[in-house]
Every structure is written in C-alpha cells, then in structure tokens.
Motif scaffolding. Sequence first.
Motif, mmCIF file in Angstrom:
data_model
loop_
_atom_site.group_PDB
_atom_site.id
_atom_site.type_symbol
_atom_site.label_atom_id
_atom_site.label_comp_id
_atom_site.label_asym_id
_atom_site.label_seq_id
_atom_site.Cartn_x
_atom_site.Cartn_y
_atom_site.Cartn_z
ATOM 1 N N ARG A 1 0.845 -1.202 0.000
ATOM 2 C CA ARG A 1 0.000 0.000 0.000
ATOM 3 C C ARG A 1 0.872 1.241 0.000
ATOM 4 N NH1 ARG A 1 -0.785 -1.438 5.945
ATOM 5 N NH2 ARG A 1 0.104 0.317 7.063
ATOM 6 N N THR A 2 0.282 2.321 -0.462
ATOM 7 C CA THR A 2 0.979 3.600 -0.454
ATOM 8 C C THR A 2 0.609 4.435 0.771
ATOM 9 O OG1 THR A 2 -0.745 4.590 -1.817
ATOM 10 C CG2 THR A 2 1.150 3.677 -2.964
ATOM 11 N N ALA A 3 -0.590 4.213 1.305
ATOM 12 C CA ALA A 3 -1.050 4.938 2.489
ATOM 13 C C ALA A 3 -2.038 4.052 3.238
ATOM 14 C CB ALA A 3 -1.707 6.254 2.087
ATOM 15 N N PRO A 4 -2.075 4.174 4.526
ATOM 16 C CA PRO A 4 -1.193 4.982 5.359
ATOM 17 C C PRO A 4 0.170 4.311 5.508
ATOM 18 C CG PRO A 4 -2.655 3.736 6.777
ATOM 19 C CD PRO A 4 -3.068 3.443 5.343
ATOM 20 N N MET A 5 1.131 5.090 6.012
ATOM 21 C CA MET A 5 2.451 4.561 6.289
ATOM 22 C C MET A 5 2.316 3.429 7.321
ATOM 23 S SD MET A 5 5.695 6.471 8.049
ATOM 24 C CE MET A 5 5.529 7.850 6.958
ATOM 25 N N PRO A 6 3.060 2.338 7.183
ATOM 26 C CA PRO A 6 2.987 1.262 8.173
ATOM 27 C C PRO A 6 3.333 1.763 9.580
ATOM 28 C CG PRO A 6 4.099 0.506 6.206
ATOM 29 C CD PRO A 6 3.927 1.986 6.063
ATOM 30 N N THR A 7 2.570 1.302 10.549
ATOM 31 C CA THR A 7 2.779 1.706 11.932
ATOM 32 C C THR A 7 4.013 1.017 12.513
ATOM 33 O OG1 THR A 7 1.477 -0.104 12.843
ATOM 34 C CG2 THR A 7 0.278 1.937 12.266
ATOM 35 N N ARG A 8 4.455 1.467 13.681
ATOM 36 C CA ARG A 8 5.578 0.813 14.374
ATOM 37 C C ARG A 8 5.286 -0.668 14.593
ATOM 38 N NH1 ARG A 8 8.929 4.368 18.330
ATOM 39 N NH2 ARG A 8 8.613 6.412 17.417
ATOM 40 N N ASP A 9 4.052 -0.990 15.016
ATOM 41 C CA ASP A 9 3.691 -2.391 15.260
ATOM 42 C C ASP A 9 3.743 -3.202 13.968
ATOM 43 O OD1 ASP A 9 3.350 -2.019 17.980
ATOM 44 O OD2 ASP A 9 1.167 -1.840 17.857
ATOM 45 N N GLU A 10 3.247 -2.647 12.879
ATOM 46 C CA GLU A 10 3.293 -3.356 11.593
ATOM 47 C C GLU A 10 4.739 -3.591 11.154
ATOM 48 O OE1 GLU A 10 -0.646 -2.170 9.110
ATOM 49 O OE2 GLU A 10 0.770 -0.532 9.492
ATOM 50 N N ARG A 11 5.585 -2.601 11.366
ATOM 51 C CA ARG A 11 6.994 -2.754 11.008
ATOM 52 C C ARG A 11 7.652 -3.830 11.861
ATOM 53 N NH1 ARG A 11 8.488 3.204 11.912
ATOM 54 N NH2 ARG A 11 6.303 3.742 11.788
ATOM 55 N N ALA A 12 7.356 -3.829 13.167
ATOM 56 C CA ALA A 12 7.927 -4.841 14.066
ATOM 57 C C ALA A 12 7.444 -6.240 13.686
ATOM 58 C CB ALA A 12 7.571 -4.518 15.513
ATOM 59 N N GLN A 13 6.164 -6.371 13.323
ATOM 60 C CA GLN A 13 5.630 -7.670 12.904
ATOM 61 C C GLN A 13 6.282 -8.145 11.615
ATOM 62 O OE1 GLN A 13 1.389 -7.073 12.726
ATOM 63 N NE2 GLN A 13 1.195 -6.878 14.946
ATOM 64 N N ALA A 14 6.499 -7.245 10.672
ATOM 65 C CA ALA A 14 7.159 -7.608 9.412
ATOM 66 C C ALA A 14 8.590 -8.053 9.685
ATOM 67 C CB ALA A 14 7.130 -6.434 8.435
ATOM 68 N N LEU A 15 9.306 -7.334 10.553
ATOM 69 C CA LEU A 15 10.663 -7.733 10.910
ATOM 70 C C LEU A 15 10.677 -9.112 11.563
ATOM 71 C CD1 LEU A 15 12.139 -4.380 12.214
ATOM 72 C CD2 LEU A 15 13.012 -5.754 10.305
ATOM 73 N N ALA A 16 9.736 -9.360 12.473
ATOM 74 C CA ALA A 16 9.662 -10.665 13.144
ATOM 75 C C ALA A 16 9.432 -11.779 12.130
ATOM 76 C CB ALA A 16 8.566 -10.658 14.202
ATOM 77 N N ALA A 17 8.576 -11.531 11.142
ATOM 78 C CA ALA A 17 8.312 -12.535 10.109
ATOM 79 C C ALA A 17 9.567 -12.808 9.276
ATOM 80 C CB ALA A 17 7.165 -12.080 9.204
ATOM 81 N N LEU A 18 10.459 -11.818 9.174
ATOM 82 C CA LEU A 18 11.709 -11.975 8.441
ATOM 83 C C LEU A 18 12.820 -12.565 9.319
ATOM 84 C CD1 LEU A 18 11.736 -8.594 6.491
ATOM 85 C CD2 LEU A 18 11.139 -10.859 5.596
ATOM 86 N N GLY A 19 12.542 -12.725 10.621
ATOM 87 C CA GLY A 19 13.523 -13.308 11.532
ATOM 88 C C GLY A 19 14.375 -12.305 12.278
ATOM 89 N N TYR A 20 13.903 -11.056 12.390
ATOM 90 C CA TYR A 20 14.668 -9.999 13.044
ATOM 91 C C TYR A 20 13.829 -9.273 14.083
ATOM 92 C CZ TYR A 20 18.171 -10.670 9.461
ATOM 93 O OH TYR A 20 19.121 -11.225 8.652
#
Length: 97
Positions: free
Chosen positions: A37-56
């Motif tokens: 998506r272009t908007a809204p910007m991903p939230t801190r929680d969404e970013r943390a969840q994406a990182l966790a899914a990537l193993g970080y």
Amino acid sequence: METLPQARMATGASSTWVLYVLTAAPSLEWPGHDFGRTAPMPTRDERAQALAALGYAIEDGAEWEWNATRHSPAAAHLWAAIAVRPNSPDVKGGGPA
C-alpha cells in the motif's frame, strides 16, 4: 547508522511501502516485506511484525531514523533506518559489514 544488520523502510518502485534488512549478504539476498500500500504509512507495530516474520527484532533502545531525499523535479523520497538483530543464530547475513 552503518552497522549491519539494519532494517530500512522506503517506498519501492511501485510506490508501495517496503521494508528490507541490509545484511552482509549480496543485496539480492536481503530479506524484505512489501506492505502492498501507499497509504497509510505502516505503523511501528506493523513494522515490528514484518521484521519478526523476516527473523529480526529491533535492537534494544533503537529508534527509527527518518530521512528525505529530493531528486528535482521528482517528489521527495522518504525512508527510514533502524538497527536490528537476528531472532536466532539460524538467520543468515547478521555479520558485520
């Protein structure tokens, strides 16, 4: 911020928000997540969840550092970076630069 691994979030070629982890591996092997998506910007929680899914996970005490670049006459390009660590020793590319 120059230590690896490091997570970055920016708008990709399709203008959607993407998050990727810079590692010592070649760039084509960097793990990444497209938020689709272009908007809204991903939230801190969404970013943390994406990182966790990537193993970080975000390094303790680290904060997102935001930057904007402008390539005239194009619009400003917003991107952010943060220090991360692998969630387990099995995650590849976590070595120093």
